[in-house]
Structure formats: structure tokens, C-alpha cells
Motif scaffolding. Structure first.
Motif, PDB file in Angstrom:
ATOM      1  N   ARG A 274     -82.496-122.711  -9.609  1.00  0.00           N
ATOM      2  CA  ARG A 274     -82.445-122.760 -11.230  1.00  0.00           C
ATOM      3  C   ARG A 274     -83.759-122.478 -11.844  1.00  0.00           C
ATOM      4  O   ARG A 274     -83.963-122.037 -12.870  1.00  0.00           O
ATOM      5  CB  ARG A 274     -81.891-124.083 -11.652  1.00  0.00           C
ATOM      6  N   ARG A 275     -84.744-122.829 -11.005  1.00  0.00           N
ATOM      7  CA  ARG A 275     -86.208-122.601 -11.518  1.00  0.00           C
ATOM      8  C   ARG A 275     -86.970-121.278 -10.927  1.00  0.00           C
ATOM      9  O   ARG A 275     -87.678-120.747 -11.560  1.00  0.00           O
ATOM     10  CB  ARG A 275     -87.276-123.928 -10.837  1.00  0.00           C
ATOM     11  N   VAL A 276     -86.328-120.843  -9.961  1.00  0.00           N
ATOM     12  CA  VAL A 276     -86.956-119.423  -9.449  1.00  0.00           C
ATOM     13  C   VAL A 276     -86.221-118.322 -10.300  1.00  0.00           C
ATOM     14  O   VAL A 276     -87.054-117.394 -10.678  1.00  0.00           O
ATOM     15  CB  VAL A 276     -86.386-119.262  -7.809  1.00  0.00           C
ATOM     16  N   ILE A 277     -84.920-118.344 -10.845  1.00  0.00           N
ATOM     17  CA  ILE A 277     -84.205-117.389 -11.647  1.00  0.00           C
ATOM     18  C   ILE A 277     -85.333-117.072 -12.997  1.00  0.00           C
ATOM     19  O   ILE A 277     -85.678-115.867 -13.210  1.00  0.00           O
ATOM     20  CB  ILE A 277     -82.840-117.585 -11.883  1.00  0.00           C
ATOM     21  N   PRO A 278     -85.986-117.941 -13.719  1.00  0.00           N
ATOM     22  CA  PRO A 278     -86.601-117.841 -15.005  1.00  0.00           C
ATOM     23  C   PRO A 278     -88.025-117.001 -14.372  1.00  0.00           C
ATOM     24  O   PRO A 278     -88.432-116.022 -14.891  1.00  0.00           O
ATOM     25  CB  PRO A 278     -87.029-119.015 -15.465  1.00  0.00           C
ATOM     26  N   ILE A 297     -79.886-117.431 -17.649  1.00  0.00           N
ATOM     27  CA  ILE A 297     -80.096-118.086 -16.262  1.00  0.00           C
ATOM     28  C   ILE A 297     -79.125-118.741 -15.759  1.00  0.00           C
ATOM     29  O   ILE A 297     -78.762-118.332 -14.526  1.00  0.00           O
ATOM     30  CB  ILE A 297     -81.312-119.315 -16.472  1.00  0.00           C
ATOM     31  N   ASP A 298     -78.193-119.519 -16.543  1.00  0.00           N
ATOM     32  CA  ASP A 298     -77.135-120.155 -16.051  1.00  0.00           C
ATOM     33  C   ASP A 298     -75.935-119.192 -15.536  1.00  0.00           C
ATOM     34  O   ASP A 298     -75.375-119.314 -14.530  1.00  0.00           O
ATOM     35  CB  ASP A 298     -76.192-121.182 -17.152  1.00  0.00           C
ATOM     36  N   GLY A 299     -76.065-117.907 -16.148  1.00  0.00           N
ATOM     37  CA  GLY A 299     -75.071-116.792 -15.998  1.00  0.00           C
ATOM     38  C   GLY A 299     -75.363-116.412 -14.696  1.00  0.00           C
ATOM     39  O   GLY A 299     -74.257-115.819 -13.913  1.00  0.00           O
ATOM     40  N   ILE A 300     -76.556-116.194 -14.363  1.00  0.00           N
ATOM     41  CA  ILE A 300     -77.134-115.441 -13.114  1.00  0.00           C
ATOM     42  C   ILE A 300     -76.494-116.592 -11.842  1.00  0.00           C
ATOM     43  O   ILE A 300     -76.007-116.085 -10.664  1.00  0.00           O
ATOM     44  CB  ILE A 300     -78.601-115.282 -13.086  1.00  0.00           C
ATOM     45  N   VAL A 301     -76.765-117.918 -12.171  1.00  0.00           N
ATOM     46  CA  VAL A 301     -76.559-118.778 -11.039  1.00  0.00           C
ATOM     47  C   VAL A 301     -74.798-118.729 -10.940  1.00  0.00           C
ATOM     48  O   VAL A 301     -74.538-118.733  -9.578  1.00  0.00           O
ATOM     49  CB  VAL A 301     -76.680-120.206 -11.562  1.00  0.00           C
ATOM     50  N   VAL A 302     -74.032-118.588 -11.832  1.00  0.00           N
ATOM     51  CA  VAL A 302     -72.595-118.409 -11.730  1.00  0.00           C
ATOM     52  C   VAL A 302     -72.377-117.153 -10.893  1.00  0.00           C
ATOM     53  O   VAL A 302     -71.544-117.095 -10.352  1.00  0.00           O
ATOM     54  CB  VAL A 302     -71.805-118.519 -12.963  1.00  0.00           C
ATOM     55  N   LEU A 303     -73.100-116.005 -11.350  1.00  0.00           N
ATOM     56  CA  LEU A 303     -72.958-114.683 -10.734  1.00  0.00           C
ATOM     57  C   LEU A 303     -72.980-114.752  -9.280  1.00  0.00           C
ATOM     58  O   LEU A 303     -72.395-114.094  -8.467  1.00  0.00           O
ATOM     59  CB  LEU A 303     -73.859-113.909 -11.253  1.00  0.00           C
ATOM     60  N   LEU A 304     -74.263-115.574  -8.733  1.00  0.00           N
ATOM     61  CA  LEU A 304     -74.442-115.523  -7.304  1.00  0.00           C
ATOM     62  C   LEU A 304     -73.346-116.560  -6.606  1.00  0.00           C
ATOM     63  O   LEU A 304     -73.105-116.369  -5.416  1.00  0.00           O
ATOM     64  CB  LEU A 304     -76.023-115.988  -7.308  1.00  0.00           C
ATOM     65  N   VAL A 322     -76.441-107.252 -11.510  1.00  0.00           N
ATOM     66  CA  VAL A 322     -75.158-106.526 -10.641  1.00  0.00           C
ATOM     67  C   VAL A 322     -75.365-107.168  -9.364  1.00  0.00           C
ATOM     68  O   VAL A 322     -76.408-107.256  -8.677  1.00  0.00           O
ATOM     69  CB  VAL A 322     -75.136-105.319 -10.664  1.00  0.00           C
ATOM     70  N   LYS A 323     -74.409-108.052  -9.007  1.00  0.00           N
ATOM     71  CA  LYS A 323     -74.249-108.597  -7.581  1.00  0.00           C
ATOM     72  C   LYS A 323     -73.523-107.683  -6.865  1.00  0.00           C
ATOM     73  O   LYS A 323     -72.368-107.367  -7.106  1.00  0.00           O
ATOM     74  CB  LYS A 323     -73.769-110.154  -7.612  1.00  0.00           C
ATOM     75  N   PHE A 325     -72.523-107.598  -2.645  1.00  0.00           N
ATOM     76  CA  PHE A 325     -72.768-108.108  -1.586  1.00  0.00           C
ATOM     77  C   PHE A 325     -74.116-108.905  -1.383  1.00  0.00           C
ATOM     78  O   PHE A 325     -74.328-110.058  -2.041  1.00  0.00           O
ATOM     79  CB  PHE A 325     -72.544-106.957  -0.440  1.00  0.00           C
ATOM     80  N   ASP A 326     -75.085-108.426  -0.484  1.00  0.00           N
ATOM     81  CA  ASP A 326     -76.160-109.264  -0.461  1.00  0.00           C
ATOM     82  C   ASP A 326     -77.405-108.897  -1.234  1.00  0.00           C
ATOM     83  O   ASP A 326     -78.500-109.305  -1.027  1.00  0.00           O
ATOM     84  CB  ASP A 326     -76.837-109.189   1.144  1.00  0.00           C
ATOM     85  N   GLN A 327     -76.960-108.071  -2.323  1.00  0.00           N
ATOM     86  CA  GLN A 327     -78.225-107.554  -3.203  1.00  0.00           C
ATOM     87  C   GLN A 327     -77.878-107.753  -4.614  1.00  0.00           C
ATOM     88  O   GLN A 327     -76.681-108.019  -4.997  1.00  0.00           O
ATOM     89  CB  GLN A 327     -78.347-105.964  -3.180  1.00  0.00           C
ATOM     90  N   LEU A 328     -78.774-108.359  -5.342  1.00  0.00           N
ATOM     91  CA  LEU A 328     -78.791-108.411  -6.774  1.00  0.00           C
ATOM     92  C   LEU A 328     -79.687-107.402  -7.466  1.00  0.00           C
ATOM     93  O   LEU A 328     -80.863-107.269  -7.050  1.00  0.00           O
ATOM     94  CB  LEU A 328     -79.378-109.874  -7.102  1.00  0.00           C
TER      95      LEU A 328
END
Length: 474
Positions: A274-278, A297-304, A322-323, A325-328
Motif C-alpha cells: 500500500r505504500r509502494v503503490i504511491p 491506490i486502493d483500486g490498484i490493490v484490488v486490481l492486483l 491494466v493487470k 497475468f504477471d504484468q501490470l
């Protein structure tokens, strides 16, 4: 010097807030908190060699009463010999025009004026009168809204602002202590009647919730202060770990944005994620400016965390995450996919809208096919290439039926944002479309060349083509 002033001065020294010999801008509304702050700073100014500038904002919410507040603050400054700066902002008209939240917009304009005053007087410190009760109210409000990170739970004693710092030396004292201090100095502060209205969220916490909690524990404010201080220390440590984790992520620049391997990221503990995403978003915003907030930030956590191999999150009009497979992927200003249907020039190069191309040549020999090159009997002419469509299927060796192209994408982990424009090569030799090659993914079984075919076509998939279509007849 009294107990109150000693307490605040010790706090200023502990937090390293206000060095000697500086110019200080003080936000003064005329209420008990800000007026007491102005007098406190003035009483220390000679010894500390502080130059004070009082900044007052008339938001024009209360008509003549607002004008009287401004006149009162100006009079107090003249009495103390403190420089005075003020501004009038027609907030009612501005709110009606913008339809924005009135409290948020007023705060934005107020801080904008503070910055202007700091720049005009070459001051590097803005001082505001927030206190322990404000701290408790803020923490409770954030907790009531929903999950909050340690970094934004309460009020910090100081933070970066404009070309310097915003500091809050009264965060060590309560509202009651400030009132007692004002009484001892014989001050007669202005009272804003809107502070008594429970239409505002903070006022409901101030008048209804906090008093009940204080009845349960007379050291409540002290405990909130300790909680904020320890939370800030924990967060500072976690931020250091997050920066170390961020530096382990390899962010690759691609044509339409950036990509990173999520396997490295997902090995981090959740608090670090959660701290790395920002940090990732700030890194990208430095290169492709865009605005993001906590909801992204919360949306990307849910995405992953999504168990599906592919998913998408719209961050702004110009940026999507865009997630795949193993790429974002973070894609910027990606144009809408263009549907296409083209003849495959033989021999020649057929350029495609997604930046790839099909190169065709002739051969008398039956060379060996691969996923990026297809050897096709000449009898399959004419050939066409178009982007993938729903329901596309291709025949495969050792299969009774045909396999969906969609399944090929899943098996080969083709990025979701590339699928709609992915080329498929087809023939119409039997009067209907038949997909014979999905470049890079699959080729259909085909019979041997006969005398009428007079050889083979060699098709090559060019994945990074930048040229123009070319048909060679010679």
C-alpha cells in the motif's frame, strides 16, 4: 513565563519547529485559538528574534460580521505592532459557480493566500493554531470514514508547505488550556457562530462525540496525541522500507506507457504494498503528469488481488492500469482500437494499425513453420489479415474441433490491452473465412502443396514495424 508558554516552547524545541531569527506568517481568524497563538508568538518574538506577519482571510460567509472580524484582527495587530495582510474572497459566489464542497474550497483558497503572503514577506514558516482537541476530532473523523493509513490519520506537528514549512505549536495543548491562557492575558476573541452548528461534520464530532469520550477517560486527548505520535513514527519506518522495496521493482517504459512485473511486488507484505503503490504512481507522474488519489491506490490493490488473469482500472481520462497475468501496465492516451481488414500483399509487407506487420515472400521449398513465421501452400491464396473478433477459432493439430483464439490469448498470457488489435490471417478459398494463422500463437494444419500451387508462401510476423505498407510486384 507561565506554565502554558513553557509547555508550548518545549514542544517547539522538541519538534524543531521555529528557529531563531526567522519571519513567521501566522494564520489569524480572530477566534480564541488563533488570537492566543498570535499573542503567544508575540510574547516570545523579541527573545527569539521572530518577525511576525498576521494573515487574515475574509471568506464573506457572514456579511458584516466577517468585516468586523477582519477589523478586529487588524486592530489587534496594530496594538502589537505586527504586520497585517488580509484578503476578501467571495466564497458564496465561488461555491455557487463551481458547485464544489464549500469547506474544502474555502480551505484551498485560504492556504493559497497564506502561500502568497509567505512569498511576499520571504517567510519560510506558516504557523496555525490547531490543538489537541482538533487532533482527536480529526483522528475520529478519519476512522469513521473508513480504513485510513497511518500517514493520514491525524494532524502532523509540521509538514512541507510552499517554500518552507507549516507548523502547529499548539498541538501539545487542549482547547481548555488555550481558553485559560486567553483569559489570563485578558483577550476578548471573536466567536464564529457557525462553529456551534452541527451541519458540519467536525462540529458534530466536537459537540456530540468527543465530550462523551472525555467522560470515559479524562486523559483522552493525551492518549490521542500519543497514538498519533507513535503512528507517525511507525509510518516513517514503514515508508523507509517501502522506498527500499520500490527500488527493487523494475519499471520498463513501453510505447504507450510503463510496465512492471507483479511477481516482485506481490512478494512484499501488504503494509508495504500500500505504500509502494504511491511511490510507483509518483514515479510515473513525474514522467507522464497525471493526478491520482487514495481511491486509485486502493483500486490498484484490488486490481492486483483480483483472481482473474486480466483486469482494468481507469485512473484518469488519460491513464489506465491494466493487470495482465504477471504484468501490470500503466497506459497513457492509448487510442481506441481500430478495426482493420487488409489483403496480404504477396510478395510485400502489410503494415497493421497496432504497429506490427506481416511480411510475405515466395519459396519453392516447404520450409519449417514456427509461431512467428508460417509456411503456407500457395493454393491458399488470396490471404487476408484482420484484427481478432469475438468467436474466432482456429484448427489445431490433434484436436477434433477448433480452439478459440481467446483461449490462445489466455494460454500465452497476451496482454489484455493488445488482444482486440491482434492480427489473424485467414483464407477464403472454400467460399468462407477460415483462420489459418494467429501470428506468434498458433498455425492451422495445412495439406501439401500440389502442382497447381507452384510453391509456398513464407509469412513473417514483424512485432515492431514502423514503416509503410509495401507490395512488391517485381
Amino acid at each position: 513565563m507561565n506554565i502554558f508558554e513553557t509547555k508550548v516552547l518545549n514542544y517547539i524545541e522538541k519538534e524543531e519547529m521555529l528557529p531563531t531569527g526567522i519571519t513567521i506568517v501566522v494564520g489569524v481568524s480572530g477566534g480564541v485559538d488563533s488570537l492566543s497563538l498570535l499573542y503567544f508568538l508575540h510574547r516570545q518574538a523579541k527573545e527569539k528574534q521572530w518577525q511576525l506577519v498576521a494573515a487574515h482571510v475574509d471568506h464573506m460567509f457572514r456579511g458584516d460580521t466577517s468585516l468586523q472580524d477582519a477589523a478586529f484582527v487588524k486592530e489587534q495587530c496594530e496594538t502589537l505592532g505586527v504586520k497585517f495582510a488580509q484578503v476578501q474572497i467571495d466564497m458564496p459566489s465561488l461555491i455557487a459557480e463551481t458547485k464544489e464542497n464549500g469547506q474544502h474550497l474555502a480551505r484551498e483558497k485560504r492556504y493559497q493566500f497564506y502561500q502568497e503572503v509567505m512569498e511576499a514577506f520571504q517567510a519560510e514558516h506558516l504557523v496555525l493554531g490547531h490543538h489537541l482537541d482538533d487532533q482527536a476530532e480529526t483522528i475520529l473523523m478519519h476512522l469513521a470514514r473508513g480504513p485510513a493509513g497511518l500517514h493520514n490519520l491525524g494532524i502532523r506537528p509540521k509538514r512541507s508547505f510552499a517554500n518552507g514549512e507549516l507548523v502547529r505549536p499548539f498541538l501539545v495543548v487542549s482547547k481548555e488550556e488555550i481558553r485559560c491562557y486567553a483569559d489570563k492575558l485578558g483577550l476578548s476573541p471573536r466567536e464564529d457562530e457557525s462553529n456551534a452548528k452541527c451541519t458540519y461534520t467536525r462540529n458534530r464530532f466536537r459537540h456530540n462525540i468527543l465530550p462523551l469520550l472525555k467522560q470515559e477517560n479524562d486523559r483522552l486527548l493525551e492518549h490521542f496525541s500519543q497514538f498519533q505520535e507513535r503512528s507517525a513514527e511507525d509510518d516513517e519506518y514503514l515508508q523507509e522500507l517501502a522506498l527500499e522495496a520500490f527500488l527493487r521493482i523494475k519499471i520498463i517504459e513501453i510505447e504507450d506507457g510503463f510496465s512492471l512485473d507483479t511477481r516482485v511486488f506481490l512478494r512484499f507484505p501488504k503494509p508495504l504494498q500500500r505504500r509502494v503503490i504511491p511511490l510507483i504512481l509518483n514515479y510515473l507522474a513525474d514522467r507522464k503528469p497525471f493526478h491520482f488519489s487514495n481511491k486509485h491506490i486502493d483500486g490498484i490493490v484490488v486490481l492486483l488481488e483480483n483472481k482473474k488473469p486480466s483486469a482494468t482500472l481507469q485512473i484518469t481520462d488519460s491513464c489506465i492500469a491494466v493487470k495482465s497475468f504477471d504484468q501490470l501496465f500503466f497506459l497513457f492516451d492509448k487510442p481506441d482500437q481500430i478495426a482493420y481488414f487488409k489483403d496480404v500483399g504477396v510478395p510485400g509487407i502489410t503494415a497493421l494499425p497496432n504497429g506490427t506487420a506481416i511480411e510475405a515472400s515466395l519459396s519453392a521449398l516447404a520450409l519449417e513453420s514456427g509461431l512467428n513465421n508460417a509456411i503456407i501452400p500457395k493454393g491458399y491464396l488470396p490471404l487476408f489479415v484482420r484484427n481478432k473478433q469475438d468467436g474466432d477459432k482456429i484448427a489445431q493439430p490433434n484436436l477434433r474441433g477448433r480452439k478459440k483464439v481467446k483461449k490462445l490469448f489466455l494460454e500465452d498470457q497476451v496482454a489484455v490491452h493488445d488482444r482486440e488489435s491482434w492480427p489473424v490471417v485467414l483464407t477464403t478459398r472454400n467460399g468462407y473465412e477460415e483462420i489459418i494463422w494467429v501470428p506468434g500463437l498458433a498455425i492451422a494444419p495445412m495439406g501439401e502443396s500440389d502442382e497447381a500451387s507452384q510453391g509456398y508462401l513464407v509469412l513473417q510476423f514483424i512485432t515492431t514495424f514502423k514503416g509503410e505498407s509495401r507490395d512488391d510486384d517485381s
